[in-house]
Motif scaffolding. Structure first.
Motif, PDB file in Angstrom:
ATOM      1  N   ASN A 180      45.652  35.079  41.449  1.00 51.10           N
ATOM      2  CA  ASN A 180      44.447  35.752  41.928  1.00 51.10           C
ATOM      3  C   ASN A 180      43.191  35.009  41.492  1.00 51.10           C
ATOM      4  OD1 ASN A 180      43.412  37.741  43.407  1.00 51.10           O
ATOM      5  ND2 ASN A 180      43.752  39.379  41.919  1.00 51.10           N
ATOM      6  N   ARG A 181      43.224  34.530  40.261  1.00 53.93           N
ATOM      7  CA  ARG A 181      42.041  33.833  39.742  1.00 53.93           C
ATOM      8  C   ARG A 181      41.804  32.531  40.474  1.00 53.93           C
ATOM      9  NH1 ARG A 181      42.842  34.494  33.229  1.00 53.93           N
ATOM     10  NH2 ARG A 181      42.049  36.609  33.055  1.00 53.93           N
ATOM     11  N   LEU A 182      42.906  31.858  40.837  1.00 55.60           N
ATOM     12  CA  LEU A 182      42.763  30.549  41.479  1.00 55.60           C
ATOM     13  C   LEU A 182      42.477  30.665  42.967  1.00 55.60           C
ATOM     14  CD1 LEU A 182      45.620  28.624  39.685  1.00 55.60           C
ATOM     15  CD2 LEU A 182      43.184  28.317  39.369  1.00 55.60           C
ATOM     16  N   SER A 183      42.798  31.799  43.550  1.00 53.10           N
ATOM     17  CA  SER A 183      42.672  31.908  45.008  1.00 53.10           C
ATOM     18  C   SER A 183      41.201  31.912  45.420  1.00 53.10           C
ATOM     19  CB  SER A 183      43.350  33.169  45.502  1.00 53.10           C
ATOM     20  OG  SER A 183      42.625  34.286  45.065  1.00 53.10           O
ATOM     21  N   GLU A 184      40.964  31.429  46.627  1.00 50.44           N
ATOM     22  CA  GLU A 184      39.597  31.363  47.150  1.00 50.44           C
ATOM     23  C   GLU A 184      39.063  32.762  47.432  1.00 50.44           C
ATOM     24  OE1 GLU A 184      37.429  28.622  48.376  1.00 50.44           O
ATOM     25  OE2 GLU A 184      38.506  27.678  46.733  1.00 50.44           O
ATOM     26  N   TYR A 234      50.599  36.995  38.628  1.00 51.33           N
ATOM     27  CA  TYR A 234      49.752  37.597  39.671  1.00 51.33           C
ATOM     28  C   TYR A 234      48.283  37.335  39.380  1.00 51.33           C
ATOM     29  CZ  TYR A 234      47.194  41.322  42.014  1.00 51.33           C
ATOM     30  OH  TYR A 234      46.281  42.019  42.747  1.00 51.33           O
ATOM     31  N   VAL A 235      47.922  37.540  38.123  1.00 52.97           N
ATOM     32  CA  VAL A 235      46.511  37.379  37.732  1.00 52.97           C
ATOM     33  C   VAL A 235      46.073  35.929  37.893  1.00 52.97           C
ATOM     34  CG1 VAL A 235      44.968  37.414  35.751  1.00 52.97           C
ATOM     35  CG2 VAL A 235      46.425  39.362  36.215  1.00 52.97           C
ATOM     36  N   VAL A 277      39.583  37.027  47.399  1.00 54.18           N
ATOM     37  CA  VAL A 277      40.207  38.115  46.659  1.00 54.18           C
ATOM     38  C   VAL A 277      40.305  39.315  47.591  1.00 54.18           C
ATOM     39  CG1 VAL A 277      38.022  38.949  45.700  1.00 54.18           C
ATOM     40  CG2 VAL A 277      40.149  39.456  44.536  1.00 54.18           C
TER      41      VAL A 277
END
Lengths: 595, 445
Positions: A143-147, A139-140, A149
């Motif tokens: 989340n970190r890679l997503s454009e 999940y983390v 949040v």
């Protein structure tokens, strides 16, 4: 190690001492020598080292209370004793094996189970916690890679109180909710957990919830507390009926629209640049003013007088300003005023006359430039010239005359100026440089013609006349050489300065970006022999002026700072030096920049 | 007869309103724009410059509180509300957008050491180490009700901080040990201690609710599982950690603010060394808080500044200071991650924007597009020296600037010495130690 040796003392000796002390108490009559002989005999037979140890022993932390610690030294000595006592080789081997096994079994004890258990429990618990936390890893990472949040803001109606009164209102809602809703659910814990204040939300979910569970009471309570606008309107005694309200609203709207149109019109007019339009507008305005004034004169004498007074004030202002121009706004207004007032007409006449007088050209003005077109500026300039006191003007003239006189003096005799030299003076200085070389030569010649000067040692032998003559000659020579040298130094200084100035100007000229002339003859006009040349004004329009850069050495008279800012140098500041982090090589980075 | 029609969409060339700007037809063919790369670079430069031009992070000051402020606590559900705790024992309740104090109460007789909201009720707790009490306050309808605590608890230790459980009626008090209290019971439910010194702060993990992290006065960081009788692990650091905060989006990440001017972020699964060292402050970091997005950090420092950090980047993104702001003791992000509230020693609460050049208020679609374009340009050209220079440039007061220079000199000297020693003694005797491994003395299991 020492502790250990001390604590693990010779057992035999201890035993012997113990027996001795016991013996002493039991039978004190055993002779000393016999006892010593017995001990030495024993030692000899048992081959035990008989050195006495000191009685004092340092306190030992490793107390062998339970006899858990097997003493190495004691074991070895015991082994020796046993080995000697047993004698035979085979028996020795067996005993040795036994001893070795025993030694292997004797190890330092582990920490108590209680401690290790706690630690192992901690480690196990930490690993479990790690495992729990590790479940979030995917999940983390996602989340970190997503454009974008998304983080949870509570969707339920959060309290938004603005003041104490808001709180009061909210509290009323709470109370109403608490009273209407199920008493068990609303009742909170006593003490630290008081009543839950359920925020009343009016969204789809809550409406559905209310419909399902028949909690209309909550909504009603909320409406009551918020103050239903319809109910409030019914209470209001000064309310208007619908038609009147509509009418008032419409009139308001009309007013607003009219104002808006007017504003728009004015804005539009203010943007018009046409000269003729302006002229017409001006005339129209003047006409309107005139009409107004005539109308006022009959209808409202008081207002008319006021307007005239205002015009009079404007006239006074104009007198102060001393502009005296015929076509000014003031003049136009005065003309208007003159229709009603003879004195005003006269005033305008006077003013124009005064203006003419002031702008009249005067002959014999040395400083005046005849090509001045702006009469306004010129008049003020003339006035300034007139107001200058006589002596000041004389001084000014003298100064210029002196300057002229200075120019006539040979450049070699003039003192070197520390201020920056102009181009003219620099040319003078260059000619001075040529002269300097000639004089240098003449100086050498003069010195060679001089009689040889007597030395200080020889002076005593010379007679008085000769001495005097020599001294006078010497002083003369010194005078001449000093003069020449001073002249020489001044000249070289001036010369060097001039050279330097020239060099500096050349550097500045070189480093100053040049104007770009984009003028093309014949562009949009006829060209060729016989045609009229293009005016300079028009020509200058096509010249792109290079920006005047302030030089860093402008303030320093004696320094040249070269500013070699070539195109490459200027560009380098903008270039990326290495391959930045996420990229592996230059191609990747360039590709990313191109995209 | 067939009539050929030229079909054009008026939307392509007509303005929507007369006040609108004229639409310009642009041929996108690349061969017509040979200077497009250069143009884009200049636009990126201008975007960077404009960002600095519009960087006005300071929004306002909330007025004099009469004494130094020690704590700030944001409301867990409302964007606009926060609490502040004062050294003289007063607690104030603020409306942030109006910058007005809704209420104020004399809560304690000493410095307010802990402040926290109940996650669901309109209730907050405060504690004080001087009078050794823990009080629960109901944010009620009436001033009289507000001025008296709902409940009060006398403690036999001096509480140094307070944190509430995310969902249950539990709160953690840190004093000579970490105590877990149930609001309905008088005695603590759990108690954890490792070492002899007192605990400065203990906080619940917002996701894994049973996990607690604590920092102690003897420079240690503790990891506690509330289901276990003993703490799980203890990390002995070089310096004291003043505050800690869990990442709300990443359950295994926590950050601490240290006395050695640095912030550290830790991965709870690998506690042997910090995951990242955040360097930049020129005095002790007093408080740290994660943005609700989990991507940014804010830290308050004794050097009178507030710094903003991107999570995982050791350089600070921005530094906020004002002429009048003194030592900052607490900083908190708002719930929407757009604002920051700080409490400082000059008796004031301050409100800042989290993005210094962000425009407040609604954006028209065109403005939004322009902002996005500028951001994209800055990101694309971030590695170019001129763009980077402009984006990173901050004007600092002389005092701070000098302190930074000094620290830089010290670090440079240390590094040079290390390199010299390594060269002299050999790589095997003086191995290179990465920055992360220099700050932990040891881990106790």
């Amino acid at each position: 190690m020492k502790n250990r040796e001390d604590s693990d003392d010779d057992p035999l000796e201890e035993e012997a001492e113990a027996t001795m002390s016991a013996g002493e108490e039991a039978s004190a009559d055993v002779p000393e020598e016999d006892h010593a002989a017995l001990l030495s005999g024993l030692r000899r037979t048992l081959k035990v080292d008989g050195r006495r140890r000191s009685e004092r022993r340092p306190p030992s932390s490793a107390m062998d209370v339970h006899g858990l610690r097997s003493a190495g030294g004691a074991a070895s000595s015991m082994r020796q004793i046993l080995a000697t006592a047993l004698g035979g080789q085979a028996a020795k081997r067996a005993v040795g094996q036994e001893l070795r096994a025993a030694k292997r079994r004797h190890r330092v004890l582990e920490a108590p189970a209680k401690l290790t258990e706690a630690k192992s429990q901690r480690i196990a618990a930490y690993e479990r916690a790690n495992k729990d936390l590790g479940r979030w890893y995917g999940y983390v990472e996602r989340n970190r890679l997503s454009e974008e949040v998304s983080f949870p803001l509570p969707a339920t109606g959060a309290p938004r109180p603005q003041s104490v009164s808001d709180y009061r209102q909210r509290a009323r809602v709470d109370i109403a909710v608490a009273m209407s809703a199920d008493p068990d659910s609303a009742k909170g814990e006593s003490g630290a957990a008081p009543t839950t204040s359920a925020p009343v939300v009016d969204d789809l979910e809550s409406r559905l919830y209310r419909r399902l569970y028949n909690q209309t009471a909550i909504a009603e309570a909320a409406g009551l507390a918020a103050g239903n606008p319809q109910q409030q309107q019914q209470k209001n005694p000064n309310q208007l009926d619908g038609a009147k309200v509509r009418e008032r609203l419409a009139s308001n709207r009309r007013l607003i629209a009219r104002r808006h149109f007017l504003e728009e019109k004015l804005k539009r007019q203010s943007r018009i640049k046409s000269k003729s339009y302006r002229k017409h507008a001006r005339r129209a305005k003047l006409k309107q003013e005139e009409a107004e004034l005539t109308a006022l004169k009959d209808s409202d004498p008081a207002a008319f007088a006021e307007r005239m007074a205002a015009l009079e004030r404007a006239r006074a202002d104009e007198r102060i300003s001393q502009r005296h121009r015929g076509g000014s706004k003031f003049a136009r207004q005065q003309k208007l005023r003159a229709k009603f007032d003879d004195a005003a007409r006269q005033a305008v006449q006077d003013m124009i006359q005064r203006g003419k007088e002031l702008t009249e050209k005067t002959d014999g003005d040395a400083n005046g430039d005849s090509s001045g077109e702006d009469s306004d500026a010129k008049s003020s300039g003339d006035e300034a010239a007139v107001q200058l006191p006589e002596d000041l003007v004389d001084d000014w003239n003298d100064g210029t005359a002196e300057e002229d006189k200075d120019e006539t003096v040979p450049a070699s005799l003039r003192p070197a100026r520390s201020t920056g030299l102009s181009a003219a003076s620099s040319t003078l200085a260059s000619s001075a440089g040529q002269k300097r070389q000639q004089q240098q030569r003449s100086l050498e010649l003069d010195l060679s013609h001089m009689p040889s000067l007597p030395t200080v040692d020889a002076a005593g032998d010379e007679d008085g006349d000769a001495l005097e003559a020599a001294s006078s000659r010497r002083s003369l020579a010194r005078l001449r050489t000093d003069e020449l040298l001073a002249e020489e130094v001044a000249e070289t200084e001036a010369d060097a300065k001039a050279d330097f100035e020239r060099e500096k100007a050349a550097v500045a000229d070189e480093e100053q970006p040049k104007d770009v002339d984009l003028f093309l003859p014949g562009w949009n006009t006829w060209t060729g022999p016989g045609t009229r040349p293009v005016s300079e004004e028009r020509r200058q329009k096509f010249v792109i002026k290079a920006p005047r850069r302030k030089r860093r050495d402008a303030a320093h008279g004696h320094v040249i700072i070269r500013e070699r800012l070539g195109a490459g140098q200027a560009l380098r500041r903008h270039l990326v030096k290495g391959v930045p982090f996420p990229y592996a090589n230059a191609e990747q980075f360039e590709g990313a920049m191109r995209a | 007869m067939k009539v050929k029609l030229l079909l054009r969409n008026p939307q392509d060339y007509l303005r929507e309103t007369a006040d609108d700007i004229h639409k310009l037809a642009r041929n996108p063919a690349p061969e017509l724009h040979p200077m497009s790369a250069e143009t884009e670079y200049v636009r990126a430069l201008n975007a960077a410059k404009l960002e600095r031009v519009f960087a006005k992070p300071f929004l306002g000051c909330f007025g004099d509180q009469g004494d130094q402020l020690s704590r700030v606590c944001m409301h867990p559900r409302a964007l606009s509300l926060c609490l502040s705790g004062c050294v003289d024992g007063r607690v104030a309740f603020w409306n942030i957008p109006r910058r007005s104090r809704v209420l104020q109460l004399d809560a304690h007789s000493g410095c307010v050491q802990g402040l926290c909201w109940h996650p669901e009720q309109d209730l907050f707790y405060s504690c004080c180490d001087t009078d050794r009490t823990l009080k629960a306050w109901r944010v009620g309808d009436d001033l009289t009700e507000f001025s008296r605590p709902v409940s009060q608890r006398h403690l036999d230790f001096a509480p140094l901080n307070l944190d509430h459980h995310v969902s249950k009626d539990l709160f953690a008090l840190s004093g000579d040990a970490v105590y877990l209290y149930d609001s309905r019971r008088s005695d603590p439910v759990g108690q954890w201690k490792w070492g002899s010194d007192s605990v400065l702060q203990a906080r619940f993990n917002p996701t894994e609710w049973h996990l607690l992290a604590a920092v102690t006065k003897d420079n240690a960081l503790l990891l506690i599982d509330t289901r276990q009788r003993e703490p799980l692990r203890r990390i002995r650091c070089e310096f004291r950690q003043n505050a800690l905060c869990w990442n709300p989006q990443e359950p295994f990440v926590l950050a601490t603010a240290s006395d050695d001017y640095n912030l550290y972020s830790w991965d709870a699964r690998r506690l042997a060394s910090p995951a990242c060292v955040y360097r930049g402050h020129t005095n002790a970091a007093m408080d740290v808080d994660f943005a609700p997005t989990g991507r940014e950090l804010v830290s308050a420092s004794y050097d009178c500044t507030v710094r903003l950090w991107e999570s995982g980047r050791s350089q600070s993104r921005d530094v906020y200071h004002t002429k009048r702001m003194y030592r900052v003791f607490a900083a908190r992000y708002s719930l929407d991650a757009r604002f920051i509230v700080t409490a400082s020693a000059d008796f004031n609460l301050r409100l800042w924007k989290a993005r210094a050049s962000e425009k407040l208020g609604a954006l028209t679609p065109r403005e939004r597009a322009a902002v996005n374009t500028a951001e994209a340009l800055k990101q694309k050209y971030a590695h170019h020296p001129q763009v980077r220079r402009i984006v990173q440039h901050r004007h600092l007061p002389k005092r701070l600037y000098q302190a930074q220079l000094e620290m830089k000199a010290i670090r440079g000297k240390q590094r040079r010495k290390e390199v010299n020693r390594r060269e002299h003694r050999g790589e095997d005797k003086e191995p290179f130690v990465p920055e992360r491994d220099r700050h932990v003395r040891g881990v106790d299991e």
